[in-house]
Write a protein that holds these residues in place. Structure first.
Motif, PDB file in Angstrom:
ATOM      1  N   LEU A   1       0.810  -1.219   0.000  1.00 24.05           N
ATOM      2  CA  LEU A   1       0.000   0.000   0.000  1.00 24.05           C
ATOM      3  C   LEU A   1       0.844   1.270   0.000  1.00 24.05           C
ATOM      4  N   GLY A   2       2.146   1.138   0.118  1.00 23.52           N
ATOM      5  CA  GLY A   2       3.017   2.312   0.122  1.00 23.52           C
ATOM      6  C   GLY A   2       3.058   3.042   1.446  1.00 23.52           C
ATOM      7  N   LEU A   3       2.778   2.329   2.532  1.00 18.57           N
ATOM      8  CA  LEU A   3       2.804   2.924   3.866  1.00 18.57           C
ATOM      9  C   LEU A   3       4.211   2.762   4.447  1.00 18.57           C
ATOM     10  N   ASP A   4       5.059   3.730   4.181  1.00 17.07           N
ATOM     11  CA  ASP A   4       6.478   3.623   4.534  1.00 17.07           C
ATOM     12  C   ASP A   4       6.705   4.000   5.990  1.00 17.07           C
ATOM     13  N   ARG A   5       7.959   4.244   6.348  1.00 17.59           N
ATOM     14  CA  ARG A   5       8.341   4.447   7.741  1.00 17.59           C
ATOM     15  C   ARG A   5       7.718   5.713   8.346  1.00 17.59           C
ATOM     16  N   ARG A   6       7.266   6.617   7.526  1.00 12.97           N
ATOM     17  CA  ARG A   6       6.600   7.812   8.066  1.00 12.97           C
ATOM     18  C   ARG A   6       5.336   7.441   8.829  1.00 12.97           C
ATOM     19  N   TRP A   7       4.813   6.253   8.552  1.00 16.73           N
ATOM     20  CA  TRP A   7       3.578   5.812   9.193  1.00 16.73           C
ATOM     21  C   TRP A   7       3.849   4.838  10.330  1.00 16.73           C
ATOM     22  N   ARG A   8       5.102   4.797  10.799  1.00 14.50           N
ATOM     23  CA  ARG A   8       5.454   3.915  11.906  1.00 14.50           C
ATOM     24  C   ARG A   8       5.533   4.712  13.211  1.00 14.50           C
ATOM     25  N   LEU A   9       5.337   4.027  14.324  1.00 16.50           N
ATOM     26  CA  LEU A   9       5.468   4.630  15.641  1.00 16.50           C
ATOM     27  C   LEU A   9       6.941   4.724  16.051  1.00 16.50           C
ATOM     28  N   ARG A  10       7.271   5.763  16.775  1.00 18.53           N
ATOM     29  CA  ARG A  10       8.571   5.817  17.437  1.00 18.53           C
ATOM     30  C   ARG A  10       8.514   4.914  18.674  1.00 18.53           C
ATOM     31  N   PRO A  11       9.658   4.397  19.116  1.00 18.69           N
ATOM     32  CA  PRO A  11       9.635   3.494  20.278  1.00 18.69           C
ATOM     33  C   PRO A  11       8.946   4.094  21.496  1.00 18.69           C
ATOM     34  N   TRP A  12       9.185   5.374  21.790  1.00 19.03           N
ATOM     35  CA  TRP A  12       8.559   5.981  22.971  1.00 19.03           C
ATOM     36  C   TRP A  12       7.043   6.102  22.789  1.00 19.03           C
ATOM     37  N   GLU A  13       6.606   6.305  21.545  1.00 24.20           N
ATOM     38  CA  GLU A  13       5.167   6.378  21.292  1.00 24.20           C
ATOM     39  C   GLU A  13       4.507   5.021  21.532  1.00 24.20           C
ATOM     40  N   ARG A  14       5.191   3.971  21.107  1.00 23.64           N
ATOM     41  CA  ARG A  14       4.645   2.623  21.320  1.00 23.64           C
ATOM     42  C   ARG A  14       4.528   2.325  22.809  1.00 23.64           C
ATOM     43  N   ARG A  15       5.549   2.679  23.569  1.00 22.15           N
ATOM     44  CA  ARG A  15       5.512   2.455  25.022  1.00 22.15           C
ATOM     45  C   ARG A  15       4.394   3.263  25.676  1.00 22.15           C
ATOM     46  N   LEU A  16       4.219   4.498  25.222  1.00 23.54           N
ATOM     47  CA  LEU A  16       3.161   5.346  25.769  1.00 23.54           C
ATOM     48  C   LEU A  16       1.782   4.748  25.500  1.00 23.54           C
ATOM     49  N   LEU A  17       1.565   4.270  24.277  1.00 20.43           N
ATOM     50  CA  LEU A  17       0.273   3.681  23.949  1.00 20.43           C
ATOM     51  C   LEU A  17       0.032   2.386  24.718  1.00 20.43           C
ATOM     52  N   GLN A  18       1.067   1.604  24.912  1.00 16.18           N
ATOM     53  CA  GLN A  18       0.917   0.368  25.679  1.00 16.18           C
ATOM     54  C   GLN A  18       0.543   0.667  27.131  1.00 16.18           C
ATOM     55  N   ARG A  19       1.134   1.704  27.697  1.00 14.41           N
ATOM     56  CA  ARG A  19       0.773   2.096  29.060  1.00 14.41           C
ATOM     57  C   ARG A  19      -0.671   2.597  29.102  1.00 14.41           C
ATOM     58  N   ALA A  20      -1.026   3.427  28.123  1.00 18.31           N
ATOM     59  CA  ALA A  20      -2.385   3.954  28.069  1.00 18.31           C
ATOM     60  C   ALA A  20      -3.399   2.839  27.843  1.00 18.31           C
ATOM     61  N   GLY A  21      -3.060   1.875  26.974  1.00 16.82           N
ATOM     62  CA  GLY A  21      -3.969   0.764  26.712  1.00 16.82           C
ATOM     63  C   GLY A  21      -4.183  -0.094  27.937  1.00 16.82           C
ATOM     64  N   ALA A  22      -3.127  -0.330  28.701  1.00 13.03           N
ATOM     65  CA  ALA A  22      -3.253  -1.131  29.922  1.00 13.03           C
ATOM     66  C   ALA A  22      -4.096  -0.409  30.962  1.00 13.03           C
ATOM     67  N   ASP A  23      -3.910   0.912  31.104  1.00 14.26           N
ATOM     68  CA  ASP A  23      -4.720   1.673  32.053  1.00 14.26           C
ATOM     69  C   ASP A  23      -6.183   1.720  31.610  1.00 14.26           C
ATOM     70  N   ALA A  24      -6.407   1.951  30.307  1.00 10.04           N
ATOM     71  CA  ALA A  24      -7.780   2.027  29.797  1.00 10.04           C
ATOM     72  C   ALA A  24      -8.507   0.706  29.978  1.00 10.04           C
ATOM     73  N   ASP A  25      -7.758  -0.376  30.005  1.00 13.88           N
ATOM     74  CA  ASP A  25      -8.387  -1.691  30.132  1.00 13.88           C
ATOM     75  C   ASP A  25      -8.996  -1.907  31.508  1.00 13.88           C
ATOM     76  N   ARG A  26      -8.601  -1.101  32.483  1.00 11.36           N
ATOM     77  CA  ARG A  26      -9.116  -1.251  33.844  1.00 11.36           C
ATOM     78  C   ARG A  26      -9.954  -0.050  34.267  1.00 11.36           C
ATOM     79  N   LEU A  27     -10.211   0.872  33.345  1.00  6.95           N
ATOM     80  CA  LEU A  27     -10.978   2.069  33.658  1.00  6.95           C
ATOM     81  C   LEU A  27     -12.471   1.759  33.573  1.00  6.95           C
ATOM     82  N   LEU A  28     -13.127   1.703  34.690  1.00  2.00           N
ATOM     83  CA  LEU A  28     -14.536   1.336  34.770  1.00  2.00           C
ATOM     84  C   LEU A  28     -15.422   2.517  34.391  1.00  2.00           C
ATOM     85  N   LEU A  29     -16.231   2.331  33.326  1.00  2.87           N
ATOM     86  CA  LEU A  29     -17.197   3.333  32.880  1.00  2.87           C
ATOM     87  C   LEU A  29     -18.583   2.707  32.994  1.00  2.87           C
TER      88      LEU A  29
END
Length: 316
Positions: free
Chosen positions: A259-287
């Motif tokens: 599809l031509g989705l080159d490295r500009r469409w990749r996450l930086r390592p710190w962004e991946r870590r941030l999203l993983q932390r946010a995803g883990a917290d969101a998984d326990r957030l009771l709404l």
């Protein structure tokens, strides 16, 4: 952001909790005002059970957003689906409304009482039955072709599952297979009788579609819409672009290359870590006013049933 309790369900500082509850409740409200009561009728089961992998995966907002975008990218890579989605729906004109409708449909399919899910899917099938056309390459199609229904179901399963696995918590092979198997009930109602029932079957379908998937300017138009449309509440809008790149990373490497989705469409390592932390917290957030908790209430379970399970290593 202040979080209460380090184990089990997470609760925000009360004024912020109320604000988040209001935003989430508005997002899952029916755009046409019709609404679905996920808390009733008492005891009516959904298409999948509360102890399913699906009830865990779909309760996580980060996995829903990134997984949904990844699914649409895979759909737009297929020329017949792309033509139908781009020219026969309201996505280009009102992407926020369209995404809300799609998110609500996913919630009804997973958490809604079975009778409501069956009525909704039947209505969607009626709309699909009148969508047909010809791709720019001259291929005739109709939206209710089994091959296309199978592909759309497979892309959704792949997107949501891989998003949860990558950004929330890893799933083992048995859990991944169980997720696909649980999707068979809705797949059959949609007419996707050939939809994958396991991780292996999904991977095989991806390979079988390899010759059909192709690049298109529409894919980049879609990504531009997703980056710029006001899809998230103000404070979260700064991470919208990050979530789009997270979705791109969920595609198989050969699909990104095609599809031509080159490295500009990749996450930086710190962004991946941030999203993983946010995803883990969101998984326990009771709404408590959102479909997962309301569905638990309908089934006679505590509102925090799924969120307590999220802290256990052996679920489900």
């Amino acid at each position: 952001m202040r979080l209460m309790r380090r184990h089990g369900p997470l609760l925000l500082w009360m004024p912020l909790q109320r604000r988040v509850e209001a935003i989430a409740g508005a997002y899952f409200a029916a755009p046409d005002g019709a609404g679905i009561d996920f808390s009733a009728p008492s005891g009516e089961p959904a298409l999948t059970a509360p102890d399913s992998v699906s009830w865990q995966v779909f309760k996580n907002p980060l996995a829903l957003f990134a997984g949904g975008v990844a699914a649409v990218l895979l759909e737009l890579a297929e020329p017949r689906v792309r033509t139908g989605v781009w020219h026969a729906t309201s996505f280009r004109d009102d992407p926020a409304r369209r995404l809300r409708s799609t998110g609500l449909a996913a919630m009804v399919t997973v958490y809604g009482p079975r009778s409501a899910a069956e009525r909704m899917i039947a209505a969607i099938n009626r709309r699909h039955a009148v969508i047909q056309g010809v791709t720019p390459g001259g291929i005739r199609f109709s939206a209710d072709q089994q091959e296309l229904l199978d592909w759309v179901h497979a892309t959704a399963c792949h997107g949501f599952l891989e998003a949860f696995h990558a950004y929330v918590r890893p799933l083992d092979a048995a859990q991944r297979d169980r997720f696909y198997a649980e999707g068979r009930a809705s797949a059959l109602l949609y007419g996707a009788v050939g939809a994958p029932a396991s991780q292996h079957q999904c991977a095989s379908m991806m390979q079988s579609m390899r010759s059909m998937l192709e690049p298109s300017p529409i894919i980049f138009a879609f990504l531009g819409i997703m980056q710029n449309a006001p899809l998230l509440p103000g404070p979260l809008r700064m991470v919208q672009g990050m979530l789009i790149r997270a979705a791109v990373e969920l595609l198989p490497a050969w699909v990104r290359e095609r599809l031509g989705l080159d490295r500009r469409w990749r996450l930086r390592p710190w962004e991946r870590r941030l999203l993983q932390r946010a995803g883990a917290d969101a998984d326990r957030l009771l709404l408590r006013n959102c479909p997962p908790a309301l569905a638990c209430r309908r089934m006679g379970l505590p509102d925090d049933y799924l969120y307590r399970q999220a802290g256990q290593a052996n679920w489900p």
